[in-house]
Design a protein around this motif. Structure first.
Motif, PDB file in Angstrom:
ATOM      1  N   GLY A   1      -5.526   5.813  -0.716  1.00 14.55           N
ATOM      2  CA  GLY A   1      -5.242   6.287   0.635  1.00 14.55           C
ATOM      3  C   GLY A   1      -3.780   6.666   0.726  1.00 14.55           C
ATOM      4  O   GLY A   1      -2.938   6.063   0.048  1.00 14.55           O
TER       5      GLY A   1
ATOM      6  N   ARG B   1      -3.010   8.187   8.512  1.00  9.66           N
ATOM      7  CA  ARG B   1      -3.581   8.362   7.166  1.00  9.66           C
ATOM      8  C   ARG B   1      -3.817   9.856   6.985  1.00  9.66           C
ATOM      9  O   ARG B   1      -4.508  10.477   7.798  1.00  9.66           O
TER      10      ARG B   1
ATOM     11  N   ASP C   1      -4.958  11.634   4.155  1.00  6.67           N
ATOM     12  CA  ASP C   1      -5.971  12.182   3.241  1.00  6.67           C
ATOM     13  C   ASP C   1      -7.318  12.189   3.953  1.00  6.67           C
ATOM     14  O   ASP C   1      -7.452  11.652   5.054  1.00  6.67           O
ATOM     15  N   ASP C   2      -8.294  12.769   3.291  1.00  2.87           N
ATOM     16  CA  ASP C   2      -9.622  12.874   3.906  1.00  2.87           C
ATOM     17  C   ASP C   2     -10.592  11.831   3.362  1.00  2.87           C
ATOM     18  O   ASP C   2     -11.781  12.084   3.242  1.00  2.87           O
ATOM     19  N   GLY C   3     -10.123  10.716   2.981  1.00  2.00           N
ATOM     20  CA  GLY C   3     -11.025   9.674   2.488  1.00  2.00           C
ATOM     21  C   GLY C   3     -10.756   9.285   1.046  1.00  2.00           C
ATOM     22  O   GLY C   3     -11.165   8.225   0.592  1.00  2.00           O
ATOM     23  N   ASP C   4     -10.072  10.110   0.305  1.00  2.00           N
ATOM     24  CA  ASP C   4      -9.654   9.752  -1.048  1.00  2.00           C
ATOM     25  C   ASP C   4      -8.383  10.535  -1.402  1.00  2.00           C
ATOM     26  O   ASP C   4      -8.412  11.774  -1.434  1.00  2.00           O
TER      27      ASP C   4
ATOM     28  N   GLU D   1      -4.816   5.245  12.714  1.00  2.00           N
ATOM     29  CA  GLU D   1      -5.715   6.058  11.877  1.00  2.00           C
ATOM     30  C   GLU D   1      -5.151   7.439  11.569  1.00  2.00           C
ATOM     31  O   GLU D   1      -5.295   7.952  10.466  1.00  2.00           O
TER      32      GLU D   1
ATOM     33  N   LYS E   1     -10.636   3.240  -3.500  1.00  2.00           N
ATOM     34  CA  LYS E   1     -10.096   4.604  -3.483  1.00  2.00           C
ATOM     35  C   LYS E   1      -8.623   4.591  -3.094  1.00  2.00           C
ATOM     36  O   LYS E   1      -8.089   3.580  -2.658  1.00  2.00           O
TER      37      LYS E   1
ATOM     38  N   SER F   1      -8.984  -1.872   6.666  1.00  2.00           N
ATOM     39  CA  SER F   1      -9.363  -1.275   7.955  1.00  2.00           C
ATOM     40  C   SER F   1      -9.201  -2.277   9.081  1.00  2.00           C
ATOM     41  O   SER F   1      -9.542  -3.455   8.926  1.00  2.00           O
TER      42      SER F   1
END
Lengths: 390, 446
Positions: free
Chosen positions: A188, A230, A232-235, A227, A186, A154
């Protein structure tokens, strides 16, 4: 909207016409893998007709192309049959379209506007020696046997990516890469423009087969992605599963198509060629080779078609089973197809080994596919491990 | 693993546990630390051992550095320097002992083909195409030796062997039987009886005039002389006669060079004969002896193809092994994984079995049709299987040319086709044993 069987038949007819009119001319002249300089035009035609799926919603293939967005509502049968048909003529072109389709499909999962326009895309997944094993698929930080080393850290308004990916398949001239990387523990999924300064690519060099599709190694050195790139929604674990399943289904379909093409060529040749006082097809040894090949090609096709109703939601309770089914189809299907093609080549005698009849190309292509994106040893291990997860 | 368990495992290893045996017991246990290559070589007669070692050294020193280039750019690659180096090393003179060759006399009297077969495997481990460049001349000269015809020996065979052994730059021979319309037909009895042959010899004063075509001829483009089989005008294949056609003869030309999947460093060419006058002195053996001569040449060449097959498989195995040693998956090398070890063991077993079969087929002075055909089938199938395993073991890396394994796989595939397809060789085995044991019961069942 559901696609009915008549529409699928029309797709397949169209795929046949595309193969005959656009791909076949590539093999005029003395080229072992066809005149590869014609490839950009062939792929452009595939975009125009809509076989090449694209994240660019204005292009025809975005919905109905190979692995286009429609597969989530209408199923994957049309993609399977289209790949089967195209690979009867050229497995490499089919592999290029398959790679484009898988990467596109992941992007389309985002269901949002991307910060930049893309048409040609490629998936970056494999690292080093192989795809991730079972434990690592479930958690990319898991080091059994090797955790995912390409990571996204991040940063302000985005992520910094470092690492490397190997054996990235594409149509060539890629606009953007779809990267599966580790974000802490996770997965990404990120979209990275191919002209990013921190991104360097290298062709893997001369290969056994599948030369109509491009294969690169990529390095990511402090690549910044905003940002909103990316997707996906977090995973993104379901993205990783989806990428593997679609690729294995696609590769198995391509192999089945190559085998079918080989059987058809062998049948034509043996009906025409004279040996031992009669046509070659009258010899029991030849009959055995062709019959075995036909049965194997059929079995491989049946294996891939058995996956046509696979649940693409990859829900947690069925995910391991679906992944295992796709891995088994690739493991067995490719083996059957390689045996079919090598036996068909044998019916040509010395001519099968020469470039003129296209049989040696089919054998090189199907053998390459066997090891591509999940070699047999990897698949065996994964199938066993997934069996424990179910 | 706990250190105590590690220590116990160490103690249990046979090489350590042997200390607990009595002295005589230790003698019964062969615990020498030797590679399979060394162990196999140690079973050979002394002279043959030397040639196996020489061929291996030559392959690693002379062939390995040029193998990838020769495969990628065969049209621009000059194989002459390699051939000259092999001649100087004696590797093309292994048919006969001193003074007509450099083969070991003790091994030669036991087997006519063993030393050639040993060299064939070693040379092929590094590059199938370049090995074929070096080995095809043996096939080209074999009709002369096997003719058993004194005038042929005096006019052609002995001078050739003498030049090859004692002087540089002897003629390069190649062997031409296959025709565009007759491949398997000229390698099998029933096919032969119905073959559609075009290459014909018409008698004229002082010799014969040849017309026709041959195809897929290994080294056809670089050969100085070709042993060509032709039927006599107005007759069938039973009249087949072997002629020595020289490159300089009027009417002889080289046509199309085939584009092959593998063994690319060696050309496979079409040979064209347009009213080529061949003097009587260039007839090999007697008139009409060609069919029998050809069949016997195949009996001797098939074990060599079997040995080359093992070379292809071994080359793939060795390069895959090296890859598994240097490539890590997680914190372990690939070779440390059990499933990889299982695969490697399977490959070693397959290669050993094929080698045992090839060597056994050469343990008698003469080669015979049945065992030669069986060897060729088994060894070539083994080579393709092993090289496939090697590629698969390396994952995506297996199909990358730079790793050298896919080249062995492409090269190996040809061994299932040439010298008679494996289907034709199965028929050859059946034919050889039909009257003896297949068509009548020899098992006491009445």
């Amino acid at each position: 909207m559901e696609i009915d069987i008549q529409e699928i038949e029309q797709f397949v007819d169209l795929a046949e016409k595309f193969s005959q009119k656009s791909i076949l001319p590539m093999f005029e002249g003395e080229f072992s893998d066809g005149n590869l300089e014609l490839l950009p035009g062939i792929y452009d035609t595939a975009f125009d007709i809509g076989f090449a799926s694209s994240p660019d919603m204005s292009l025809a293939g975005s919905e109905y192309g190979i692995w286009g967005s429609e597969i989530d509502s209408s199923g994957i049968l049309s993609s399977i049959l289209t790949l089967l048909k195209i690979s009867e003529v050229c497995g490499g072109v089919a592999m290029g379209l398959n790679s484009q389709g898988v990467a596109t499909n992941l992007m389309l999962q985002a269901k949002k506007e991307l910060p930049f326009a893309t048409a040609k895309v490629a998936l970056c997944f494999q690292e080093g020696f192989s795809l991730p094993w079972c434990g690592t698929i479930l958690s990319p930080n898991e080091d059994l046997p090797a955790r995912i080393s390409t990571s996204a850290r991040s940063a302000e308004n985005g992520y910094i990516i470092n690492g490397s990916k190997s054996f990235v398949y594409s149509m060539g001239d890629v606009d953007a890469y779809v990267l599966l990387a580790r974000v802490e523990d996770k997965w990404g999924c990120f979209i990275i423009p191919s002209d990013d300064d921190g991104l360097t690519g290298k062709d893997v060099g001369q290969r056994t087969g599948m030369r109509a599709c491009r294969v690169n190694h990529l390095e990511f050195n402090d690549v910044f992605v905003p940002e909103d790139a990316r997707i996906d929604d977090g995973d993104a674990m379901s993205f990783a599963i989806r990428a593997m399943c679609l690729n294995w289904i696609g590769i198995t379909a391509i192999a089945a198509g190559i085998a079918k093409g080989a059987v058809a060529s062998a049948r034509t040749y043996i009906a025409d060629r004279y040996q031992g006082g009669g046509q070659i097809e009258d010899h029991p040894a030849i009959k055995r080779l062709v019959a075995d090949s036909e049965a194997r090609a059929y079995a491989a096709k049946a294996a891939v078609l058995s996956l046509k109703d696979i649940d693409l939601s990859f829900a947690k309770n069925s995910l391991a089973r679906d992944l295992k089914l796709c891995a088994m189809a690739k493991l067995t299907g490719l083996d059957l197809c390689a045996m079919a093609v090598t036996d068909c080549l044998q019916t040509f005698g010395g001519y099968g080994y020469m470039e003129d009849f296209g049989m040696e190309k089919r054998l090189r292509d199907v053998t390459t596919l066997k090891s591509a994106f999940g070699a047999p040893n990897y698949l065996r291990q994964l199938i066993f491990d997934l069996g424990k997860e179910i | 693993m706990e250190s105590e368990t590690i220590e116990r495992i160490e103690q249990l290893k046979p090489k350590n546990a042997v200390r607990n045996l009595d002295a005589l017991g230790r003698l019964f246990m062969d615990n020498r630390e030797m590679s399979i290559w060394e162990r196999d070589t140690s079973t050979l007669p002394k002279g043959a051992r030397k040639w196996r070692k020489n061929a291996l050294e030559f392959a690693r020193k002379e062939i390995r550095p040029i193998a990838a280039k020769a495969d990628l750019n065969p049209d621009d690659f000059d194989t002459k320097p390699l051939r000259n180096a092999a001649i100087r090393r004696g590797l093309l003179s292994l048919l006969l002992p001193f003074p007509l060759g450099k083969a070991s006399i003790t091994s030669s009297v036991k087997s006519l083909s063993l030393q050639v077969v040993l060299a064939a495997e070693e040379l092929t481990t590094e590059c199938g195409g370049l090995a074929l460049v070096l080995l095809a001349p043996y096939l080209g000269i074999a009709p002369l030796l096997l003719s058993g015809h004194l005038p042929t020996y005096l006019r052609h065979f002995i001078p050739f062997c003498f030049k090859l052994t004692w002087f540089d730059n002897p003629a390069c021979f190649s062997y031409a039987i296959t025709e565009p319309g007759a491949g398997s037909d000229v390698e099998e009895t029933i096919g032969g009886a119905t073959a559609r042959l075009v290459t014909t010899a018409r008698p004229v004063k002082g010799g014969y005039v040849l017309n026709g075509r041959k195809c897929f001829i290994s080294n056809g483009a670089i050969a100085d002389k070709v042993t060509v089989y032709a039927k006599l005008e107005g007759e069938g294949i039973e009249s087949w006669t072997c002629f020595i056609v020289e490159k300089s003869m009027k009417g002889f030309s080289v046509g199309r060079h085939e584009r092959k999947m593998g063994q690319r460093a060696s050309d496979a060419s079409e040979l064209i004969f347009e009213d080529v006058f061949v003097p009587n002195r260039n007839i090999v053996g007697k008139l009409r002896s060609g069919w029998a001569n050809n069949r016997n040449v195949l009996n001797y060449s098939r074990p060599s193809v079997g040995a080359m097959s093992i070379g292809h498989g071994r080359g793939a195995f060795e390069r895959a092994l090296e890859f598994c040693r240097r490539t890590k998956l997680g914190n372990k090398r690939l070779i440390d994984y059990h499933d990889v070890q299982m695969e490697l063991a399977d490959m070693m077993i397959s290669l050993s079995a094929a080698r045992a079969m090839v060597w056994k087929s050469c343990m008698q002075f003469r080669c015979n049709q049945g065992s030669s055909a069986a060897v060729k089938v088994f060894a070539s199938d083994t080579a393709v299987k092993v090289s496939n395993q090697a590629m698969e073991l390396m994952g995506d890396h297996g199909y990358v040319h730079a790793n050298g394994v896919e080249r062995s796989w492409r090269d190996a595939r040809l061994t299932q086709i040439y010298e008679g397809t494996n289907q034709i060789n199965r028929l050859a085995l059946i034919e050889s044993q039909w009257d003896v044991e297949l068509d009548r019961s020899v098992l006491g069942y009445g």
